[in-house]
Design a protein around this motif. Structure first.
Motif, PDB file in Angstrom:
ATOM      1  N   ALA A   1       0.842  -1.113  -0.062  1.00 40.20           N
ATOM      2  CA  ALA A   1       0.038   0.025  -0.064  1.00 40.20           C
ATOM      3  C   ALA A   1       0.728   1.361  -0.014  1.00 40.20           C
ATOM      4  O   ALA A   1       1.914   1.349   0.521  1.00 40.20           O
ATOM      5  N   TYR A   2       0.222   2.334  -0.663  1.00 39.37           N
ATOM      6  CA  TYR A   2       0.810   3.565  -0.644  1.00 39.37           C
ATOM      7  C   TYR A   2       0.909   4.124   0.983  1.00 39.37           C
ATOM      8  O   TYR A   2      -0.131   3.814   1.756  1.00 39.37           O
ATOM      9  N   HIS A   3       1.850   4.937   1.303  1.00 38.27           N
ATOM     10  CA  HIS A   3       1.730   5.312   2.725  1.00 38.27           C
ATOM     11  C   HIS A   3       2.833   6.495   2.850  1.00 38.27           C
ATOM     12  O   HIS A   3       3.935   6.727   2.012  1.00 38.27           O
ATOM     13  N   GLY A   4       2.512   7.620   3.755  1.00 39.58           N
ATOM     14  CA  GLY A   4       3.436   8.501   4.151  1.00 39.58           C
ATOM     15  C   GLY A   4       3.235   9.286   5.424  1.00 39.58           C
ATOM     16  O   GLY A   4       2.571   8.781   6.224  1.00 39.58           O
ATOM     17  N   VAL A   5       3.996  10.306   5.434  1.00 37.41           N
ATOM     18  CA  VAL A   5       3.828  10.991   6.915  1.00 37.41           C
ATOM     19  C   VAL A   5       3.766  12.617   6.572  1.00 37.41           C
ATOM     20  O   VAL A   5       4.651  13.055   6.244  1.00 37.41           O
ATOM     21  N   PRO A   6       2.477  12.945   6.548  1.00 34.45           N
ATOM     22  CA  PRO A   6       2.529  14.327   6.268  1.00 34.45           C
ATOM     23  C   PRO A   6       2.926  15.497   7.172  1.00 34.45           C
ATOM     24  O   PRO A   6       3.117  16.538   6.792  1.00 34.45           O
ATOM     25  N   ARG A   7       2.908  15.011   8.552  1.00 36.61           N
ATOM     26  CA  ARG A   7       3.456  15.881   9.418  1.00 36.61           C
ATOM     27  C   ARG A   7       3.469  15.406  10.764  1.00 36.61           C
ATOM     28  O   ARG A   7       3.089  14.234  11.131  1.00 36.61           O
ATOM     29  N   VAL A   8       4.560  16.057  11.441  1.00 38.73           N
ATOM     30  CA  VAL A   8       5.136  15.578  12.608  1.00 38.73           C
ATOM     31  C   VAL A   8       4.520  16.493  13.748  1.00 38.73           C
ATOM     32  O   VAL A   8       4.303  18.095  13.320  1.00 38.73           O
ATOM     33  N   ARG A   9       4.135  16.271  15.010  1.00 34.41           N
ATOM     34  CA  ARG A   9       3.408  17.206  16.074  1.00 34.41           C
ATOM     35  C   ARG A   9       4.805  17.617  17.059  1.00 34.41           C
ATOM     36  O   ARG A   9       5.026  16.864  17.965  1.00 34.41           O
ATOM     37  N   PRO A  10       5.335  18.731  16.442  1.00 33.84           N
ATOM     38  CA  PRO A  10       6.603  18.978  17.529  1.00 33.84           C
ATOM     39  C   PRO A  10       6.441  19.295  18.874  1.00 33.84           C
ATOM     40  O   PRO A  10       5.079  19.686  19.337  1.00 33.84           O
ATOM     41  N   GLY A  11       7.157  18.786  19.928  1.00 32.89           N
ATOM     42  CA  GLY A  11       7.226  18.931  21.109  1.00 32.89           C
ATOM     43  C   GLY A  11       6.189  17.797  21.775  1.00 32.89           C
ATOM     44  O   GLY A  11       5.915  18.172  22.857  1.00 32.89           O
ATOM     45  N   THR A  12       5.839  16.966  21.141  1.00 35.84           N
ATOM     46  CA  THR A  12       5.128  15.835  21.843  1.00 35.84           C
ATOM     47  C   THR A  12       5.721  14.639  22.219  1.00 35.84           C
ATOM     48  O   THR A  12       5.126  13.845  22.734  1.00 35.84           O
ATOM     49  N   ALA A  13       7.177  14.623  22.042  1.00 41.20           N
ATOM     50  CA  ALA A  13       7.732  13.363  22.482  1.00 41.20           C
ATOM     51  C   ALA A  13       7.796  13.449  24.040  1.00 41.20           C
ATOM     52  O   ALA A  13       7.789  14.677  24.859  1.00 41.20           O
ATOM     53  N   PRO A  14       7.804  12.269  24.588  1.00 38.40           N
ATOM     54  CA  PRO A  14       7.587  12.295  26.125  1.00 38.40           C
ATOM     55  C   PRO A  14       9.089  12.865  26.794  1.00 38.40           C
ATOM     56  O   PRO A  14      10.018  12.438  26.136  1.00 38.40           O
ATOM     57  N   ALA A  15       8.872  13.520  27.811  1.00 41.60           N
ATOM     58  CA  ALA A  15      10.096  14.213  28.199  1.00 41.60           C
ATOM     59  C   ALA A  15      11.085  13.427  28.705  1.00 41.60           C
ATOM     60  O   ALA A  15      12.310  13.697  28.573  1.00 41.60           O
ATOM     61  N   TRP A  16      10.657  12.231  29.202  1.00 38.73           N
ATOM     62  CA  TRP A  16      11.827  11.220  29.963  1.00 38.73           C
ATOM     63  C   TRP A  16      12.643  10.496  28.734  1.00 38.73           C
ATOM     64  O   TRP A  16      13.564   9.930  29.157  1.00 38.73           O
ATOM     65  N   LEU A  17      11.926  10.666  27.450  1.00 42.72           N
ATOM     66  CA  LEU A  17      13.010   9.851  26.535  1.00 42.72           C
ATOM     67  C   LEU A  17      14.137  10.990  25.932  1.00 42.72           C
ATOM     68  O   LEU A  17      15.357  10.154  25.689  1.00 42.72           O
ATOM     69  N   GLY A  18      13.942  12.068  26.145  1.00 44.79           N
ATOM     70  CA  GLY A  18      15.275  12.967  25.917  1.00 44.79           C
ATOM     71  C   GLY A  18      15.456  12.759  24.368  1.00 44.79           C
ATOM     72  O   GLY A  18      16.786  13.052  23.898  1.00 44.79           O
ATOM     73  N   LEU A  19      14.448  12.791  23.471  1.00 44.31           N
ATOM     74  CA  LEU A  19      14.508  13.075  21.954  1.00 44.31           C
ATOM     75  C   LEU A  19      13.841  14.202  21.658  1.00 44.31           C
ATOM     76  O   LEU A  19      12.592  14.262  21.746  1.00 44.31           O
ATOM     77  N   THR A  20      14.504  14.956  20.644  1.00 39.09           N
ATOM     78  CA  THR A  20      13.811  16.060  20.206  1.00 39.09           C
ATOM     79  C   THR A  20      13.559  15.736  18.685  1.00 39.09           C
ATOM     80  O   THR A  20      14.511  15.227  17.883  1.00 39.09           O
ATOM     81  N   GLY A  21      12.185  15.516  18.273  1.00 38.71           N
ATOM     82  CA  GLY A  21      11.891  15.411  16.826  1.00 38.71           C
ATOM     83  C   GLY A  21      11.443  13.884  16.857  1.00 38.71           C
ATOM     84  O   GLY A  21      11.017  13.401  18.015  1.00 38.71           O
ATOM     85  N   ARG A  22      11.228  13.219  15.684  1.00 35.95           N
ATOM     86  CA  ARG A  22      10.854  11.748  15.751  1.00 35.95           C
ATOM     87  C   ARG A  22      11.788  10.853  15.222  1.00 35.95           C
ATOM     88  O   ARG A  22      12.601  11.112  14.183  1.00 35.95           O
ATOM     89  N   LEU A  23      11.903   9.781  15.380  1.00 34.41           N
ATOM     90  CA  LEU A  23      12.681   8.583  14.918  1.00 34.41           C
ATOM     91  C   LEU A  23      11.590   7.385  14.420  1.00 34.41           C
ATOM     92  O   LEU A  23      10.838   6.905  15.301  1.00 34.41           O
TER      93      LEU A  23
END
Ligand code: MD3
Ligand code: FE
Length: 209
Positions: free
Chosen positions: A176-198
């Motif tokens: 199937a076709y798929h994609g990522v139209p947007r990231v929601r900045p600042g929504t990572a859990p604070a305990w993870l210590g990651l800015t952005g998405r992986l």
């Protein structure tokens, strides 16, 4: 939860320890040689998500054993624990989900998204196996758009992918076709210590040297 035939969303599948461990591993894999790079498309575009590969190196639109569009170094090995993790995710879909493949998982593609990164609608067709793809998300929530095998266009289903979610794409959903139209900045859990998405995708190549 099944969103289309063979497409199973497992929200919060990775516990906090596994999320931390996977992030630490991704940070190691991102280091040179054959580390994180910007992918350039044949027509002169650049992908906004930066990528590092394990096992086989993906560049548009083929696999190789060297970082041919990076520093040319041999691709980092695919560790056996990632094959075990992929099998565990597919098995977690239960009897209604796709079957655990006979072949070993041997490719990981790790995509790093900053606040502005996106991924256009596409299909993944460079593998020579129809084994399910396993996707693991860390950090910021994104909108994941899932289409259909026939066309890049509608209908689509939008699903939010959060830190710790797994998603398995087998059966007809593998094409199937798929994609990522947007990231929601600042929504990572604070305990993870990651800015952005992986996002880590685990795949069976069906390829031999
Ligand atoms: C459905 N990655 O790496 S993950 C990719 O979030 C890719 O980085 C996106 O699309 C990301 O190719 C989406 C979900 C995903 C990944 C691979 C698939 C869905 C898929 C392959 C076949 C079908
Ligand atoms: Fe994809």
């Amino acid at each position: 939860m099944t969103i289309a035939p063979g497409a199973v969303h497992l929200p919060g599948w990775l516990d906090t320890d596994r999320q931390r461990g996977l992030l630490a591993a991704c940070r190691e894999w991102a280091r040179p040689p054959a580390g994180l790079r910007t992918v350039r498309t044949p027509r002169g575009g650049t992908m906004s998500a930066r990528q590092v590969c394990l096992g086989w190196h993906w560049s548009p639109y083929r696999y190789s054993r060297h970082a041919v569009d990076g520093d040319g170094a041999p691709v980092k090995p695919f560790p056996p624990w990632l094959d075990a993790l992929a099998r565990e995710a597919v098995a977690s879909c239960g009897p209604e989900g796709p079957a655990v493949p006979a072949e070993a998982y041997d490719i990981a593609l790790v995509n790093f998204y900053d606040a502005d990164a996106r991924m256009g609608m596409h299909r993944d067709a460079e593998e020579r196996s129809d084994a399910p793809v396993v996707s693991l998300s860390l950090g910021d929530t994104c909108v994941f758009r899932f289409g259909n095998p026939g066309t890049r266009g509608r209908p689509h289903t939008d699903v939010e992918l959060r830190s710790g979610d797994a998603f398995v794409f087998g059966g007809p959903s593998r094409a199937a076709y798929h994609g990522v139209p947007r990231v929601r900045p600042g929504t990572a859990p604070a305990w993870l210590g990651l800015t952005g998405r992986l996002n880590i995708t685990l795949r069976v190549s069906g390829l031999e040297d």
